[in-house]
Design an enzyme around this catalytic site. Structure first.
Site, PDB file in Angstrom:
ATOM      1  N   GLN A 101      26.534 -25.195 -40.234  1.00 21.17           N
ATOM      2  CA  GLN A 101      26.499 -23.748 -40.463  1.00 21.17           C
ATOM      3  C   GLN A 101      25.067 -23.285 -40.756  1.00 21.17           C
ATOM      4  O   GLN A 101      24.400 -23.813 -41.635  1.00 21.17           O
ATOM      5  CB  GLN A 101      27.428 -23.385 -41.630  1.00 21.17           C
ATOM      6  CG  GLN A 101      27.533 -21.903 -41.908  1.00 21.17           C
ATOM      7  CD  GLN A 101      28.124 -21.115 -40.747  1.00 21.17           C
ATOM      8  OE1 GLN A 101      29.038 -21.566 -40.078  1.00 21.17           O
ATOM      9  NE2 GLN A 101      27.587 -19.938 -40.499  1.00 21.17           N
ATOM     10  N   LYS A 155      36.898 -20.462 -40.388  1.00 13.08           N
ATOM     11  CA  LYS A 155      36.967 -21.524 -39.375  1.00 13.08           C
ATOM     12  C   LYS A 155      38.026 -22.562 -39.741  1.00 13.08           C
ATOM     13  O   LYS A 155      38.786 -23.015 -38.887  1.00 13.08           O
ATOM     14  CB  LYS A 155      35.598 -22.208 -39.230  1.00 13.08           C
ATOM     15  CG  LYS A 155      34.580 -21.381 -38.469  1.00 13.08           C
ATOM     16  CD  LYS A 155      33.194 -21.994 -38.547  1.00 13.08           C
ATOM     17  CE  LYS A 155      32.192 -21.127 -37.784  1.00 13.08           C
ATOM     18  NZ  LYS A 155      30.808 -21.574 -37.955  1.00 13.08           N
ATOM     19  N   ASP A 168      29.073 -25.493 -31.030  1.00 16.57           N
ATOM     20  CA  ASP A 168      28.387 -24.209 -31.243  1.00 16.57           C
ATOM     21  C   ASP A 168      27.558 -23.814 -30.015  1.00 16.57           C
ATOM     22  O   ASP A 168      27.146 -22.667 -29.875  1.00 16.57           O
ATOM     23  CB  ASP A 168      27.464 -24.289 -32.476  1.00 16.57           C
ATOM     24  CG  ASP A 168      28.021 -23.521 -33.666  1.00 16.57           C
ATOM     25  OD1 ASP A 168      28.894 -22.651 -33.459  1.00 16.57           O
ATOM     26  OD2 ASP A 168      27.590 -23.787 -34.800  1.00 16.57           O
TER      27      ASP A 168
END
Length: 292
Positions: free
Chosen positions: A96, A52, A119
């Site tokens: 995460q 990322k 997300d």
């Protein structure tokens, strides 16, 4: 059989994003800023976050990585989320997953400002997505939709079977494939307790496998000419590899591929598109496309 190349597709999209960011900055606009919170040292999460950060560089984004050891308290983590919510320079951020068991994942997701939830996990974004309103769409389903569109795979009116019912992939994927402006397909969701799973799969024009079991989809479950999208990325021990493992998808690729019109490989299929979709969401966040 056409191999769906997620790596090449993602590279092309990231190049387009980089051009747009360059134009924004040249015209005096703000450089998009993505932050990521990583807890502990899970191998898969480490790799994913590293990719990322690399993708942010390729797209011309500013990126910030905040690391915590796995013994971080829920209170500390929530304080960090609150800080990022209030940081005007941060356009979007992710926490995460998975998190250590002593931390309530849903509580953390709920604490994220939905306007920065790139997300697409916050209930407000999930709700808006389910009724077709503009929002951040969960990265993996968005990546799959982008791949299908890029390869001009016909989805309208087709029978689609989604294997798996997770909040991250299965549920949103089924919702999107059903919606008129996205998949416009007839959707069946199957899971580990589905009674006639093989029969359902054999009738499918499109199979999206996100069940998390290596090699689960076998040749006898796939009809000739089907489109197969493999979301699975399980680490399987492999002494012949330097790393000691290899990535295995949910589909028995060697046996299934000859029957397919289109199929995604693992790795190099859906994975790169997931990160690419996160970049698309971050650009949208920077441009305030969905929320002011």
């Amino acid at each position: 059989m056409t191999l769906i190349d997620g790596k090449a597709t993602a590279a092309a999209i990231k190049a387009q994003i980089a051009e747009e960011v360059k134009e924004i900055v040249t015209n005096g606009g703000k450089q998009p800023h993505l932050a990521a919170i990583l807890v502990g040292h899970d191998g898969g999460s480490e790799t994913y976050v590293k990719n990322k950060v690399l993708a942010c560089e390729q797209c011309g984004f500013k990126s910030t990585l905040i690391r915590y050891e796995s013994n971080v308290t829920e209170e500390e983590l929530l304080a960090c989320v609150d800080k990022l919510n209030r940081d005007e320079d941060v356009d979007g951020f992710i926490v995460q997953l998975p998190l250590p068991t002593h931390i309530d994942e849903q509580k953390v997701i709920m604490a994220i400002d939905y306007k920065k939830d790139v997300d697409g996990f916050h209930p407000i974004n999930v709700g808006r997505m389910s009724i077709g309103l503009p929002c951040f769409i969960s990265a993996t389903p968005l990546g799959i939709l982008t791949l299908l569109k890029h390869y001009a795979v016909q989805t309208s009116g087709k029978k689609c079977v989604v294997l798996g019912r997770s909040n991250i992939v299965g549920k949103p994927m089924a919702q999107l494939m059903m919606q008129k402006q996205y998949g416009d397909a007839t959707v069946t969701v199957c899971h580990s307790h589905s009674a006639h799973l093989k029969e359902e799969c054999r009738e499918a024009d499109i199979i999206i496998a996100a069940i998390g079991r290596p090699g689960f989809v076998t040749a006898d479950m796939v009809k000739e000419g089907a489109v197969v999208v493999d979301v699975g990325t399980t680490r399987v021990a492999d002494p012949s590899r330097k790393s000691g493992f290899r990535l295995s998808g949910d589909v028995d690729f060697e046996a299934v591929a000859p029957k397919c019109s289109y199929i995604t490989p693992v790795p190099g299929g859906v994975g790169p598109m997931t990160i690419c979709s996160l970049m698309k969401n971050t650009l949208s966040a920077g441009k305030k496309e969905f929320y002011q």
